[in-house]
Design a protein around this motif. Structure first.
Motif, short mmCIF file in Angstrom:
data_model
loop_
_atom_site.label_atom_id
_atom_site.label_comp_id
_atom_site.label_asym_id
_atom_site.label_seq_id
_atom_site.Cartn_x
_atom_site.Cartn_y
_atom_site.Cartn_z
N ALA A 117 0.82 -1.25 -0.02
CA ALA A 117 -0.15 0.00 -0.02
C ALA A 117 0.92 1.40 -0.02
N GLY A 118 1.87 1.14 0.66
CA GLY A 118 2.86 2.24 0.81
C GLY A 118 3.53 2.66 -0.38
N ARG A 119 3.92 1.30 -1.21
CA ARG A 119 4.69 1.37 -2.33
C ARG A 119 3.54 2.06 -3.51
N ILE A 120 2.49 1.57 -3.55
CA ILE A 120 1.46 2.24 -4.32
C ILE A 120 1.33 3.75 -4.10
N GLU A 121 0.79 3.95 -2.85
CA GLU A 121 0.85 5.67 -2.57
C GLU A 121 1.80 6.30 -3.11
N ASN A 122 3.17 5.93 -3.19
CA ASN A 122 4.19 6.75 -3.57
C ASN A 122 4.58 6.71 -4.87
N ALA A 123 4.00 5.91 -5.67
CA ALA A 123 4.51 5.39 -7.28
C ALA A 123 4.15 6.48 -8.06
N SER A 124 4.78 6.50 -8.95
CA SER A 124 4.76 7.25 -10.24
C SER A 124 3.73 6.49 -11.37
N PRO A 125 3.28 6.85 -12.10
CA PRO A 125 2.50 6.16 -12.98
C PRO A 125 3.28 4.94 -13.65
N HIS A 126 4.47 5.19 -14.00
CA HIS A 126 5.42 3.98 -14.50
C HIS A 126 5.59 3.04 -13.47
N GLY A 127 5.59 3.69 -12.18
CA GLY A 127 5.88 2.57 -11.06
C GLY A 127 4.63 1.73 -10.68
N LEU A 128 3.55 2.40 -10.73
CA LEU A 128 2.22 1.82 -10.55
C LEU A 128 2.08 0.46 -11.53
N VAL A 129 2.36 0.50 -12.70
CA VAL A 129 2.53 -0.27 -13.94
C VAL A 129 3.55 -1.44 -13.19
N ALA A 130 4.72 -1.29 -13.08
CA ALA A 130 5.62 -2.21 -12.41
C ALA A 130 5.31 -2.76 -11.24
N ILE A 131 4.33 -2.35 -10.35
CA ILE A 131 3.93 -2.91 -9.26
C ILE A 131 2.84 -3.89 -9.69
N LEU A 132 1.93 -3.41 -10.54
CA LEU A 132 0.86 -4.43 -11.24
C LEU A 132 1.69 -5.70 -11.80
N TYR A 133 2.60 -5.45 -12.61
CA TYR A 133 3.46 -6.69 -13.22
C TYR A 133 4.03 -7.50 -12.14
N GLU A 134 4.56 -6.83 -11.06
CA GLU A 134 5.20 -7.51 -9.91
C GLU A 134 3.95 -8.67 -9.25
N GLU A 135 3.04 -7.90 -8.72
CA GLU A 135 1.82 -8.51 -8.26
C GLU A 135 1.08 -9.62 -9.17
N LEU A 136 0.92 -9.40 -10.50
CA LEU A 136 0.55 -10.28 -11.31
C LEU A 136 1.67 -11.46 -11.35
N GLY A 137 2.88 -11.45 -11.49
CA GLY A 137 3.56 -12.46 -11.20
C GLY A 137 3.31 -13.27 -10.08
N VAL A 138 3.23 -12.57 -8.90
CA VAL A 138 3.05 -13.46 -7.78
C VAL A 138 1.80 -14.10 -7.85
N SER A 139 0.77 -13.43 -8.39
CA SER A 139 -0.38 -14.05 -8.34
C SER A 139 -0.57 -15.47 -9.29
N ILE A 140 0.05 -15.35 -10.34
CA ILE A 140 0.25 -16.41 -11.24
C ILE A 140 1.02 -17.49 -10.58
N GLN A 141 2.03 -17.12 -9.85
CA GLN A 141 2.86 -18.16 -9.22
C GLN A 141 1.94 -19.14 -8.50
N LEU A 142 1.18 -18.41 -7.59
CA LEU A 142 0.27 -18.83 -6.68
C LEU A 142 -0.80 -19.85 -7.32
N VAL A 143 -1.33 -19.23 -8.54
CA VAL A 143 -2.24 -20.21 -9.36
C VAL A 143 -1.58 -21.47 -9.73
N ALA A 144 -0.14 -21.41 -10.17
CA ALA A 144 0.49 -22.45 -10.56
C ALA A 144 0.73 -23.62 -9.52
N GLY A 145 1.17 -22.92 -8.15
CA GLY A 145 1.57 -23.79 -7.33
C GLY A 145 0.66 -24.35 -6.14
#
Length: 127
Positions: free
Chosen positions: A21-49
């Protein structure tokens, strides 16, 4: 959306959500997309595992929501072919995730994760 990850979660998981939440609050638009990619990667790993169908469904839902957010953020007027290509890539990732879960084919889920990891790495290099 995030609360399902917190219910009954260990303190370290709750701390991770506060950190996010803190990272999102302080992120630039580019940073927000990077956070989405990061969280998506984690979610996909959870789906797989995940072997628990209910938890896997939650991770799949989160993955699909993030993909929808990424797709919805595309500017087709200014982004031209890049935006169109990314939209097709997100659609393919959705298709692979859904088919992988439905058919029990881990390879399809991993392929979706690979696609997203590749885009996420490219996005990091742009920023």
């Amino acid at each position: 959306m995030y609360y399902s990850r917190l219910s009954g979660a260990a303190p370290s998981a709750r701390y991770g959500q506060i950190d996010l939440a803190g990272r999102i609050e302080n992120a630039s638009p580019h940073g927000l997309v990077a956070i989405l990619y990061e969280e998506l990667g984690v979610s996909i790993q959870l789906v797989a595992g995940c072997r628990n169908p209910q938890l896997q469904a939650q991770a799949l839902s989160r993955s699909l929501n993030i993909l929808q957010s990424l797709d919805g953020s595309l500017d087709f007027e200014r982004g031209g072919e890049v935006a169109k290509t990314l939209s097709r890539v997100y659609e393919e990732a959705r298709r692979l995730l859904l088919a992988g879960v439905r058919e029990g084919e881990l390879e399809k889920i991993q392929a979706a994760g690979g696609i997203i990891a590749e885009i996420a790495e490219s996005w990091k290099q742009i920023g």
